[in-house]
Design a protein around this motif. Structure first.
Motif, mmCIF file in Angstrom:
data_model
loop_
_atom_site.group_PDB
_atom_site.id
_atom_site.type_symbol
_atom_site.label_atom_id
_atom_site.label_comp_id
_atom_site.label_asym_id
_atom_site.label_seq_id
_atom_site.Cartn_x
_atom_site.Cartn_y
_atom_site.Cartn_z
ATOM 1 N N HIS A 247 0.834 -1.201 0.000
ATOM 2 C CA HIS A 247 0.000 0.000 0.000
ATOM 3 C C HIS A 247 0.871 1.254 0.000
ATOM 4 N N SER A 248 1.912 1.267 0.827
ATOM 5 C CA SER A 248 2.798 2.430 0.931
ATOM 6 C C SER A 248 3.546 2.667 -0.380
ATOM 7 N N LEU A 249 4.070 1.613 -0.995
ATOM 8 C CA LEU A 249 4.806 1.750 -2.252
ATOM 9 C C LEU A 249 3.896 2.235 -3.378
ATOM 10 N N ALA A 250 2.691 1.652 -3.454
ATOM 11 C CA ALA A 250 1.764 2.012 -4.535
ATOM 12 C C ALA A 250 1.246 3.439 -4.381
ATOM 13 N N ALA A 251 1.225 3.941 -3.157
ATOM 14 C CA ALA A 251 0.796 5.326 -2.944
ATOM 15 C C ALA A 251 1.843 6.310 -3.442
ATOM 16 N N ALA A 252 3.097 5.867 -3.503
ATOM 17 C CA ALA A 252 4.197 6.757 -3.894
ATOM 18 C C ALA A 252 4.551 6.659 -5.375
ATOM 19 N N HIS A 253 4.316 5.481 -6.017
ATOM 20 C CA HIS A 253 4.781 5.277 -7.392
ATOM 21 C C HIS A 253 3.805 4.392 -8.175
ATOM 22 N N PRO A 254 3.707 4.581 -9.505
ATOM 23 C CA PRO A 254 3.024 3.581 -10.336
ATOM 24 C C PRO A 254 3.782 2.260 -10.203
ATOM 25 N N LEU A 255 3.064 1.167 -9.979
ATOM 26 C CA LEU A 255 3.731 -0.064 -9.568
ATOM 27 C C LEU A 255 3.314 -1.270 -10.397
ATOM 28 N N VAL A 256 4.314 -2.053 -10.829
ATOM 29 C CA VAL A 256 4.104 -3.406 -11.342
ATOM 30 C C VAL A 256 4.480 -4.349 -10.207
ATOM 31 N N PHE A 257 3.562 -5.237 -9.855
ATOM 32 C CA PHE A 257 3.747 -6.060 -8.663
ATOM 33 C C PHE A 257 3.893 -7.524 -9.058
ATOM 34 N N ILE A 258 4.999 -8.135 -8.637
ATOM 35 C CA ILE A 258 5.309 -9.531 -8.950
ATOM 36 C C ILE A 258 5.099 -10.344 -7.680
ATOM 37 N N SER A 259 4.129 -11.278 -7.695
ATOM 38 C CA SER A 259 3.785 -11.949 -6.449
ATOM 39 C C SER A 259 3.392 -13.401 -6.703
ATOM 40 N N SER A 260 2.748 -13.999 -5.708
ATOM 41 C CA SER A 260 2.366 -15.411 -5.767
ATOM 42 C C SER A 260 1.040 -15.602 -5.052
ATOM 43 N N PRO A 261 0.372 -16.750 -5.268
ATOM 44 C CA PRO A 261 -0.894 -16.988 -4.568
ATOM 45 C C PRO A 261 -0.767 -16.897 -3.054
ATOM 46 N N ALA A 262 0.357 -17.325 -2.502
ATOM 47 C CA ALA A 262 0.525 -17.312 -1.048
ATOM 48 C C ALA A 262 0.348 -15.918 -0.470
ATOM 49 N N PHE A 263 0.797 -14.885 -1.184
ATOM 50 C CA PHE A 263 0.641 -13.503 -0.726
ATOM 51 C C PHE A 263 -0.722 -12.945 -1.137
ATOM 52 N N LEU A 264 -1.098 -13.135 -2.389
ATOM 53 C CA LEU A 264 -2.303 -12.493 -2.913
ATOM 54 C C LEU A 264 -3.574 -13.009 -2.251
ATOM 55 N N GLU A 265 -3.594 -14.272 -1.865
ATOM 56 C CA GLU A 265 -4.789 -14.824 -1.218
ATOM 57 C C GLU A 265 -4.999 -14.264 0.181
ATOM 58 N N ARG A 266 -3.982 -13.579 0.721
ATOM 59 C CA ARG A 266 -4.078 -13.050 2.081
ATOM 60 C C ARG A 266 -4.147 -11.525 2.117
ATOM 61 N N LEU A 267 -4.449 -10.900 0.993
ATOM 62 C CA LEU A 267 -4.620 -9.453 0.982
ATOM 63 C C LEU A 267 -5.774 -9.053 1.901
ATOM 64 N N ASP A 268 -5.630 -7.913 2.523
ATOM 65 C CA ASP A 268 -6.661 -7.407 3.428
ATOM 66 C C ASP A 268 -7.680 -6.599 2.622
#
Length: 459
Positions: free
Chosen positions: A220-241
Motif C-alpha cells: 500500500h505504501s509503495l503504490a501510494a508513492a509510485h506507479p507499480l508493477v507487482f510480482i507476487s504469488s498466490p501465497a501472498f495475494l490470497e491473504r490481501l486485506d
C-alpha cells in the motif's frame, strides 16, 4: 524527470548492455524507501566487485543475497569476471550444505557459514576497473527447482533464454509498464523471480525495489508513492486485506500455482485489476498466461510455444526457451481445447505417484480428499522414510470446525475421524501413518510449499 520515461517503447536491452552508455548516468536503477541507486553507482559497484572476484581463484560463486540491488551487482560482476553464478534458491543451512558440491565460494549479505570461502556484503570498495571486461560467450546461470515436490534439481539456464522471455513479456505488456516501478514478494533466486522481478525491469530500464514486499501495508505504501508493477504469488495475494484499498496497481503478476477465482477477484477489488497468472517451470521458463474473468479460465500459450500430445497421454512442450533440445515432457495434465490448441485447461500434476508395498499411491488424490473435508482448511501429503520403509504422512491446517472438534473431543478422535473417512476412498496402505497439525503450511520464498520444512516435521 527520470531518464527511463517512455522506456516501454524501447527495445529491451540484452544483459551485456545494461551497464553501457546507452543509459544515462542518472538513470534510476533501483530504490528503497530511504534512497535510490543510479546508473553511475550501478556501474561503479559492479566494477569494484569484479576487482574483488578477480583476486580470487574460485570459479563457481553461489549468490545468497536478500537485498535485490546487491544481487544485481553480484550477478553481473560474477558473469563479467568469467565466473559461474549459482543461485541456490534456499538460504537454509541444511539446503546449502546439501548443494555444497555445486559451488566453490559464496557471496552473501546474511550471517551464513557454509564451510567455504565467503565474500560478505557490504564489500570493502576496491580500486575499480575503468573499463568493463568483455562479456563472455554462452553465458548461463545455475538454478534449482523450487523443491516443492522433492529435492531441488539443478538446472542450467542460458542467459539468451532469459533475454528472450523479457522480449516476449515486453511485447505483450511493455506499454502498461511505462514509467512504472517494479516491486515483488518473490526473490530473484528462483526462475519466476529472476525473470519477472530482475530480468524484466533491468531489460526495460525500469527501477526495481531493493527489498521484498512482505506485508500488504508495505505494498500500500509503495503504490501510494509510485506507479507499480507487482510480482507476487498466490501465497501472498490470497491473504490481501480487503479493508486496505491499495492505490491502483499498473499490473499484478502471479505464479507458483493457479490462483483461486475468489483470490483473483480479491486482487481486483483491492489492487484495481485482475492479476495476470503465469504458468511455467524452472526447466521450461514461461509457458502460458491467463486472467480469470470467470472461474477456471483457460490458459493461453505464449506466442512461439506449442504443445504436442503423446500417445501415452502425456504432453510435450515445444519452446525456443528450451535449450538445447527444444522439447520437454510436462508433469502436469493438460487438456487442450479442441477448437483452439493455443488454449488449454490445467488439471494438476501427474508426477505425485509413489509405490508403497508394491501399490501405486497418488499423493495428490489423498491431499485432495483431505482438503474437501469440513474439518480441514488445507493439507499437504508427502512420503517419509522410517526404518528403511516408506510411509505416507500428512500435514494439516484445521478449519474452524476442526478446531471446535479438537476442543470438544481431542486430537486422537479427530485423526481417527479422518482415517475412517479416507478409508471410503483409498486403500489401507495409502492411509497416512504420520500426522502433524500446524497453523499454516510452510512456504518457500517463491510461495510454494517447502518440501524441506515439511520433511523436518517428521524427523
Amino acid at each position: 524527470m527520470d531518464s527511463q520515461k517512455a522506456s516501454a517503447s524501447v527495445t529491451p536491452l540484452p544483459m551485456c548492455e545494461w551497464l553501457s552508455t546507452e543509459r544515462a548516468e542518472d538513470h534510476l536503477v533501483a530504490w528503497s524507501e530511504s534512497r535510490e541507486w543510479r546508473q553511475h553507482e550501478f556501474r561503479r559497484d559492479v566494477l569494484s566487485l569484479i576487482a574483488s572476484l578477480s583476486a580470487t581463484p574460485y570459479s563457481r560463486w553461489a549468490l545468497c543475497l536478500e537485498d535485490n540491488y546487491s544481487f544485481a551487482v553480484a550477478l553481473l560482476a560474477v558473469i563479467y569476471s568469467g565466473k559461474k553464478p549459482v543461485l541456490p534458491g534456499h538460504f537454509r543451512p541444511a539446503v546449502l550444505a546439501e548443494q555444497q558440491s555445486e559451488f566453490d565460494a559464496l557471496i552473501t549479505d546474511l550471517p551464513l557459514s557454509p564451510g567455504c570461502p565467503v565474500l560478505r556484503f557490504p564489500i570493502a570498495p576496491q580500486a575499480a576497473l575503468n573499463v568493463l571486461p568483455q562479456w563472455p560467450q554462452d553465458v548461463s546461470v545455475i538454478l534449482f527447482t523450487s523443491g516443492s515436490t522433492g529435492k531441488p534439481q539443478r538446472i542450467v539456464k542460458p542467459i539468451f533464454c532469459l533475454e528472450l522471455e523479457s522480449r516476449w513479456l515486453g511485447t505483450l505488456w511493455g506499454t502498461e509498464f511505462a514509467d512504472a516501478r517494479f516491486a515483488a514478494t518473490v526473490a530473484p533466486h528462483h526462475m519466476y523471480g529472476l525473470s519477472f522481478a530482475f530480468m524484466l525491469p533491468l531489460s526495460l530500464g525500469l527501477p526495481f525495489a531493493t527489498t521484498s514486499v512482505k506485508y500488504h501495508e508495505q505494498l500500500h505504501s509503495l503504490a501510494a508513492a509510485h506507479p507499480l508493477v507487482f510480482i507476487s504469488s498466490p501465497a501472498f495475494l490470497e491473504r490481501l486485506d480487503p479493508a486496505l484499498n491499495t492505490p491502483k496497481l499498473r499490473q499484478v503478476f502471479s505464479a507458483g500455482g493457479p490462483l483461486k477465482h475468489d483470490a483473483a477477484r480479491l486482487v481486483e477489488q483491492t489492487c484495481g485489476d485482475l492479476p495476470t497468472e503465469i504458468y511455467g517451470t524452472t526447466e521450461t521458463g514461461i509457458i502460458a498466461f491467463r486472467q480469470q474473468h470467470q472461474p477456471e479460465a483457460v490458459w493461453t500459450l505464449f506466442g512461439d510455444i506449442a504443445f504436442s500430445p503423446r500417445p501415452d497421454g502425456n504432453t510435450s512442450l515445444i519452446s525456443p526457451l528450451l535449450s538445447p533440445s527444444g522439447t520437454f515432457m510436462l508433469s502436469d495434465e493438460i487438456k487442450m481445447l479442441p477448437s483452439d490448441p493455443r488454449h488449454f485447461e490445467l488439471l494438476g500434476r501427474k508426477d505425485r505417484i509413489v509405490k508403497i508395498a508394491e501399490q501405486r499411491v497418488s499423493l495428490t488424490e489423498i491431499e485432495q480428499r483431505l482438503c474437501h473435508l469440513d474439518l480441514l482448511s488445507e493439507a499437504s501429503v508427502l512420503t517419509v522414510q522410517k526404518r528403511g520403509r516408506v510411509y505416507v504422512a500428512a500435514v494439516l491446517v484445521l478449519s474452524r470446525s476442526g478446531e471446535q472438534f479438537i476442543d470438544s473431543q481431542g486430537q486422537a478422535a479427530l485423526l481417527d475421524n479422518l482415517r475412517q473417512t479416507l478409508r471410503s476412498w483409498i486403500s489401507p496402505v495409502a492411509l497416512p501413518r504420520y500426522w502433524r497439525i500446524v497453523p499454516v503450511i510452510p512456504l518457500n520464498q517463491q510461495g510454494k510449499r517447502s518440501a524441506a520444512e515439511l520433511q523436518e516435521m517428521f524427523l
